[in-house]
Design a protein around this motif. Structure first.
Motif, PDB file in Angstrom:
ATOM      1  N   CYS A  61       0.798  -1.174  10.890  1.00 13.36           N
ATOM      2  CA  CYS A  61       0.713  -1.450   9.457  1.00 13.36           C
ATOM      3  C   CYS A  61       2.006  -0.973   8.806  1.00 13.36           C
ATOM      4  N   LEU A  62       2.762  -1.915   8.222  1.00 14.20           N
ATOM      5  CA  LEU A  62       4.047  -1.599   7.604  1.00 14.20           C
ATOM      6  C   LEU A  62       3.912  -1.242   6.130  1.00 14.20           C
ATOM      7  N   GLY A  63       2.883  -1.803   5.486  1.00 15.22           N
ATOM      8  CA  GLY A  63       2.697  -1.575   4.061  1.00 15.22           C
ATOM      9  C   GLY A  63       1.454  -2.271   3.557  1.00 15.22           C
ATOM     10  N   THR A  64       1.196  -2.104   2.277  1.00 15.90           N
ATOM     11  CA  THR A  64      -0.030  -2.622   1.680  1.00 15.90           C
ATOM     12  C   THR A  64       0.168  -2.908   0.195  1.00 15.90           C
ATOM     13  N   VAL A  65      -0.702  -3.733  -0.337  1.00 12.66           N
ATOM     14  CA  VAL A  65      -0.772  -3.965  -1.774  1.00 12.66           C
ATOM     15  C   VAL A  65      -2.204  -4.383  -2.099  1.00 12.66           C
ATOM     16  N   SER A  66      -2.624  -4.090  -3.321  1.00  4.83           N
ATOM     17  CA  SER A  66      -3.973  -4.461  -3.754  1.00  4.83           C
ATOM     18  C   SER A  66      -3.913  -5.292  -5.027  1.00  4.83           C
ATOM     19  N   ILE A  67      -5.007  -5.978  -5.275  1.00  2.74           N
ATOM     20  CA  ILE A  67      -5.196  -6.698  -6.533  1.00  2.74           C
ATOM     21  C   ILE A  67      -6.456  -6.115  -7.167  1.00  2.74           C
ATOM     22  N   PHE A  68      -6.296  -5.571  -8.364  1.00  2.90           N
ATOM     23  CA  PHE A  68      -7.413  -5.004  -9.112  1.00  2.90           C
ATOM     24  C   PHE A  68      -7.728  -5.918 -10.287  1.00  2.90           C
ATOM     25  N   GLU A  69      -8.987  -5.935 -10.687  1.00  2.00           N
ATOM     26  CA  GLU A  69      -9.327  -6.668 -11.906  1.00  2.00           C
ATOM     27  C   GLU A  69      -8.607  -6.030 -13.090  1.00  2.00           C
ATOM     28  N   ASN A  70      -8.599  -4.693 -13.145  1.00  2.00           N
ATOM     29  CA  ASN A  70      -7.904  -3.987 -14.209  1.00  2.00           C
ATOM     30  C   ASN A  70      -7.308  -2.708 -13.658  1.00  2.00           C
ATOM     31  N   ASP A  71      -6.084  -2.412 -14.050  1.00  2.00           N
ATOM     32  CA  ASP A  71      -5.410  -1.192 -13.611  1.00  2.00           C
ATOM     33  C   ASP A  71      -4.951  -0.345 -14.788  1.00  2.00           C
ATOM     34  N   LEU A  72      -5.427  -0.677 -15.999  1.00  2.00           N
ATOM     35  CA  LEU A  72      -5.055   0.098 -17.177  1.00  2.00           C
ATOM     36  C   LEU A  72      -6.141  -0.083 -18.235  1.00  2.00           C
ATOM     37  N   LYS A  73      -6.955   0.943 -18.388  1.00  2.00           N
ATOM     38  CA  LYS A  73      -8.130   0.852 -19.266  1.00  2.00           C
ATOM     39  C   LYS A  73      -7.786   0.445 -20.699  1.00  2.00           C
ATOM     40  N   ILE A  74      -6.618   0.851 -21.182  1.00  2.00           N
ATOM     41  CA  ILE A  74      -6.273   0.532 -22.570  1.00  2.00           C
ATOM     42  C   ILE A  74      -5.797  -0.912 -22.748  1.00  2.00           C
ATOM     43  N   ARG A  75      -5.743  -1.661 -21.668  1.00  2.00           N
ATOM     44  CA  ARG A  75      -5.366  -3.080 -21.736  1.00  2.00           C
ATOM     45  C   ARG A  75      -6.328  -3.913 -20.895  1.00  2.00           C
ATOM     46  N   THR A  77      -7.796  -6.643 -21.497  1.00  2.00           N
ATOM     47  CA  THR A  77      -7.673  -8.101 -21.565  1.00  2.00           C
ATOM     48  C   THR A  77      -6.700  -8.651 -20.524  1.00  2.00           C
ATOM     49  N   TYR A  78      -5.826  -7.797 -19.997  1.00  2.00           N
ATOM     50  CA  TYR A  78      -4.886  -8.239 -18.966  1.00  2.00           C
ATOM     51  C   TYR A  78      -5.594  -8.226 -17.617  1.00  2.00           C
ATOM     52  N   LYS A  79      -5.661  -9.388 -16.970  1.00  2.00           N
ATOM     53  CA  LYS A  79      -6.326  -9.486 -15.660  1.00  2.00           C
ATOM     54  C   LYS A  79      -5.694 -10.606 -14.865  1.00  2.00           C
ATOM     55  N   PRO A  80      -5.589 -10.448 -13.576  1.00  2.00           N
ATOM     56  CA  PRO A  80      -5.720  -9.288 -12.689  1.00  2.00           C
ATOM     57  C   PRO A  80      -4.381  -8.541 -12.557  1.00  2.00           C
ATOM     58  N   TRP A  81      -4.400  -7.469 -11.777  1.00  2.00           N
ATOM     59  CA  TRP A  81      -3.246  -6.592 -11.635  1.00  2.00           C
ATOM     60  C   TRP A  81      -2.820  -6.434 -10.180  1.00  2.00           C
ATOM     61  N   LEU A  82      -1.527  -6.507  -9.940  1.00  2.00           N
ATOM     62  CA  LEU A  82      -0.954  -6.069  -8.677  1.00  2.00           C
ATOM     63  C   LEU A  82      -0.946  -4.545  -8.735  1.00  2.00           C
ATOM     64  N   ALA A  83      -1.422  -3.895  -7.684  1.00  2.00           N
ATOM     65  CA  ALA A  83      -1.529  -2.435  -7.712  1.00  2.00           C
ATOM     66  C   ALA A  83      -1.270  -1.840  -6.333  1.00  2.00           C
ATOM     67  N   SER A  84      -0.838  -0.611  -6.347  1.00  2.00           N
ATOM     68  CA  SER A  84      -0.698   0.184  -5.119  1.00  2.00           C
ATOM     69  C   SER A  84       0.182  -0.487  -4.067  1.00  2.00           C
ATOM     70  N   LEU A  85       1.301  -1.038  -4.504  1.00  2.00           N
ATOM     71  CA  LEU A  85       2.258  -1.583  -3.540  1.00  2.00           C
ATOM     72  C   LEU A  85       2.942  -0.418  -2.848  1.00  2.00           C
ATOM     73  N   TYR A  86       2.844  -0.403  -1.533  1.00  2.00           N
ATOM     74  CA  TYR A  86       3.457   0.682  -0.770  1.00  2.00           C
ATOM     75  C   TYR A  86       3.947   0.145   0.570  1.00  2.00           C
ATOM     76  N   VAL A  87       5.205   0.452   0.877  1.00  2.00           N
ATOM     77  CA  VAL A  87       5.794   0.130   2.172  1.00  2.00           C
ATOM     78  C   VAL A  87       6.259   1.450   2.779  1.00  2.00           C
ATOM     79  N   LYS A  88       5.937   1.670   4.039  1.00  2.00           N
ATOM     80  CA  LYS A  88       6.374   2.897   4.716  1.00  2.00           C
ATOM     81  C   LYS A  88       7.901   2.987   4.633  1.00  2.00           C
TER      82      LYS A  88
END
Length: 154
Positions: A61-75, A77-88
Protein backbone atom coordinates in the motif's frame (compact mmCIF):
# COMPACT_ATOMS: atom_id res chain seq x y z
CA UNK A 1 0.66 0.58 -9.60
CA UNK A 2 -3.11 0.51 -9.48
CA UNK A 3 -5.87 2.14 -7.44
CA UNK A 4 -8.58 0.02 -5.83
CA UNK A 5 -11.24 0.26 -3.14
CA UNK A 6 -10.01 -0.48 0.37
CA UNK A 7 -13.02 -2.73 0.93
CA UNK A 8 -11.50 -5.12 -1.64
CA UNK A 9 -8.36 -5.40 0.52
CA UNK A 10 -9.44 -5.99 4.13
CA UNK A 11 -5.88 -7.02 4.99
CA UNK A 12 -4.84 -3.37 4.41
CA UNK A 13 -7.39 -1.76 6.77
CA UNK A 14 -5.08 -1.62 9.80
CA UNK A 15 -2.21 -0.26 7.71
CA UNK A 16 -4.39 2.51 6.28
CA UNK A 17 -5.82 3.25 9.73
CA UNK A 18 -2.32 3.59 11.15
CA UNK A 19 -1.25 6.01 8.40
CA UNK A 20 -4.32 8.18 8.88
CA UNK A 21 -4.21 7.99 12.68
CA UNK A 22 -0.58 9.17 12.81
CA UNK A 23 -0.96 11.87 10.16
CA UNK A 24 -4.43 13.28 10.79
CA UNK A 25 -5.69 12.20 14.21
CA UNK A 26 -2.72 12.30 16.60
CA UNK A 27 -1.48 15.62 15.24
CA UNK A 28 -4.83 17.33 15.78
CA UNK A 29 -5.34 16.25 19.37
CA UNK A 30 -8.57 14.48 18.44
CA UNK A 31 -10.23 12.20 20.97
CA UNK A 32 -10.47 9.40 18.40
CA UNK A 33 -8.50 6.29 19.26
CA UNK A 34 -6.60 4.10 16.83
CA UNK A 35 -9.33 1.49 17.33
CA UNK A 36 -11.96 4.07 16.30
CA UNK A 37 -10.03 4.71 13.09
CA UNK A 38 -9.74 0.97 12.35
CA UNK A 39 -13.48 0.61 12.88
CA UNK A 40 -14.15 3.55 10.57
CA UNK A 41 -12.05 2.13 7.73
CA UNK A 42 -13.59 -1.29 8.26
CA UNK A 43 -16.89 0.25 7.19
CA UNK A 44 -15.94 2.11 4.04
CA UNK A 45 -18.10 1.45 1.02
CA UNK A 46 -18.09 1.55 -2.78
CA UNK A 47 -21.29 3.42 -3.70
CA UNK A 48 -21.98 5.39 -0.51
CA UNK A 49 -19.89 7.53 1.81
CA UNK A 50 -17.39 7.07 3.27
CA UNK A 51 -15.37 5.64 0.39
CA UNK A 52 -11.65 4.88 0.65
CA UNK A 53 -9.27 3.87 -2.11
CA UNK A 54 -5.65 2.80 -1.92
CA UNK A 55 -2.69 2.78 -4.28
CA UNK A 56 -1.08 -0.65 -4.54
CA UNK A 57 2.11 -1.91 -6.12
CA UNK A 58 3.40 -5.46 -5.73
CA UNK A 59 1.09 -5.95 -2.75
CA UNK A 60 2.34 -2.83 -0.95
CA UNK A 61 0.00 0.00 0.00
CA UNK A 62 1.63 3.23 -1.22
CA UNK A 63 -1.07 5.65 -0.12
CA UNK A 64 -4.74 6.31 0.41
CA UNK A 65 -7.51 8.84 0.02
CA UNK A 66 -11.13 8.96 1.17
CA UNK A 67 -14.34 10.61 0.07
CA UNK A 68 -16.54 11.90 2.89
CA UNK A 69 -20.04 13.27 2.59
CA UNK A 70 -18.88 16.17 4.77
CA UNK A 71 -15.48 17.08 6.18
CA UNK A 72 -16.34 20.45 7.73
CA UNK A 73 -19.37 20.83 9.97
CA UNK A 74 -19.63 24.58 9.42
CA UNK A 75 -20.09 24.02 5.67
CA UNK A 76 -22.66 21.24 5.48
CA UNK A 77 -23.93 22.36 2.06
CA UNK A 78 -20.62 21.45 0.42
CA UNK A 79 -20.70 17.78 -0.61
CA UNK A 80 -18.75 15.51 -1.13
CA UNK A 81 -15.19 16.01 0.13
CA UNK A 82 -11.81 14.59 -0.77
CA UNK A 83 -10.24 13.75 2.59
CA UNK A 84 -7.26 12.11 4.23
CA UNK A 85 -4.99 12.04 1.19
CA UNK A 86 -1.79 10.39 2.33
CA UNK A 87 1.16 8.94 0.44
CA UNK A 88 3.99 7.22 2.31
CA UNK A 89 7.05 9.51 2.27
CA UNK A 90 9.20 7.05 0.28
CA UNK A 91 6.63 7.11 -2.56
CA UNK A 92 6.07 10.87 -2.75
CA UNK A 93 6.96 12.76 -5.89
CA UNK A 94 6.08 9.78 -8.10
CA UNK A 95 2.52 10.74 -9.05
CA UNK A 96 0.83 8.46 -6.51
CA UNK A 97 -1.12 11.30 -4.90
CA UNK A 98 -2.34 12.60 -8.25
CA UNK A 99 -3.51 9.14 -9.29
CA UNK A 100 -5.42 8.83 -6.00
CA UNK A 101 -7.02 12.24 -6.58
CA UNK A 102 -7.88 11.37 -10.19
CA UNK A 103 -9.61 8.16 -9.04
CA UNK A 104 -11.50 10.15 -6.42
CA UNK A 105 -12.77 12.56 -9.09
CA UNK A 106 -13.84 9.60 -11.27
CA UNK A 107 -15.77 8.02 -8.38
CA UNK A 108 -17.51 11.30 -7.54
CA UNK A 109 -18.57 11.68 -11.19
CA UNK A 110 -19.88 8.10 -11.25
CA UNK A 111 -21.96 8.90 -8.16
CA UNK A 112 -23.53 11.87 -9.98
CA UNK A 113 -21.82 14.78 -8.23
CA UNK A 114 -20.52 17.73 -10.23
CA UNK A 115 -18.23 19.25 -7.60
CA UNK A 116 -15.70 17.82 -5.14
CA UNK A 117 -14.47 19.86 -2.17
CA UNK A 118 -11.43 19.66 0.06
CA UNK A 119 -10.09 21.46 3.07
CA UNK A 120 -6.45 22.20 3.72
CA UNK A 121 -4.49 24.12 6.27
CA UNK A 122 -1.13 24.05 4.46
CA UNK A 123 -1.41 22.80 0.87
CA UNK A 124 -3.58 25.33 -1.01
CA UNK A 125 -0.84 26.08 -3.54
CA UNK A 126 -0.34 22.36 -4.25
CA UNK A 127 -4.01 21.93 -5.12
CA UNK A 128 -4.37 25.24 -6.99
CA UNK A 129 -1.49 24.26 -9.27
CA UNK A 130 -3.46 21.09 -10.06
CA UNK A 131 -6.65 22.85 -11.14
CA UNK A 132 -8.54 23.23 -7.86
CA UNK A 133 -10.39 26.53 -7.35
CA UNK A 134 -10.28 28.53 -4.12
CA UNK A 135 -13.71 28.89 -2.48
CA UNK A 136 -13.07 30.53 0.89
CA UNK A 137 -11.02 30.56 4.09
CA UNK A 138 -12.77 29.72 7.36
CA UNK A 139 -11.78 29.18 10.98
CA UNK A 140 -12.37 25.81 12.59
CA UNK A 141 -13.31 25.21 16.22
CA UNK A 142 -9.61 25.47 17.19
CA UNK A 143 -9.37 28.83 15.35
CA UNK A 144 -7.09 27.40 12.68
CA UNK A 145 -7.39 28.89 9.20
CA UNK A 146 -8.72 26.39 6.67
CA UNK A 147 -8.84 26.96 2.94
CA UNK A 148 -11.71 25.32 1.09
CA UNK A 149 -11.13 24.44 -2.55
CA UNK A 150 -13.27 22.75 -5.17
CA UNK A 151 -12.87 20.79 -8.36
CA UNK A 152 -15.54 20.66 -11.05
CA UNK A 153 -16.24 17.02 -11.93
CA UNK A 154 -17.82 17.25 -15.36
Amino acid sequence: MYIDYLLNHPNKIKEVAEMIYKEFVEKTGSNMTYEDVVKYFSNTKRHAFPITVIALENGECLGTVSIFENDLKIRETYKPWLASLYVKPVHRGKGVGQKLVDKTIDIVKELGFRTLYLRTEYASDYYRKRGWTYVETVSDDQHEQIDILKMKCI
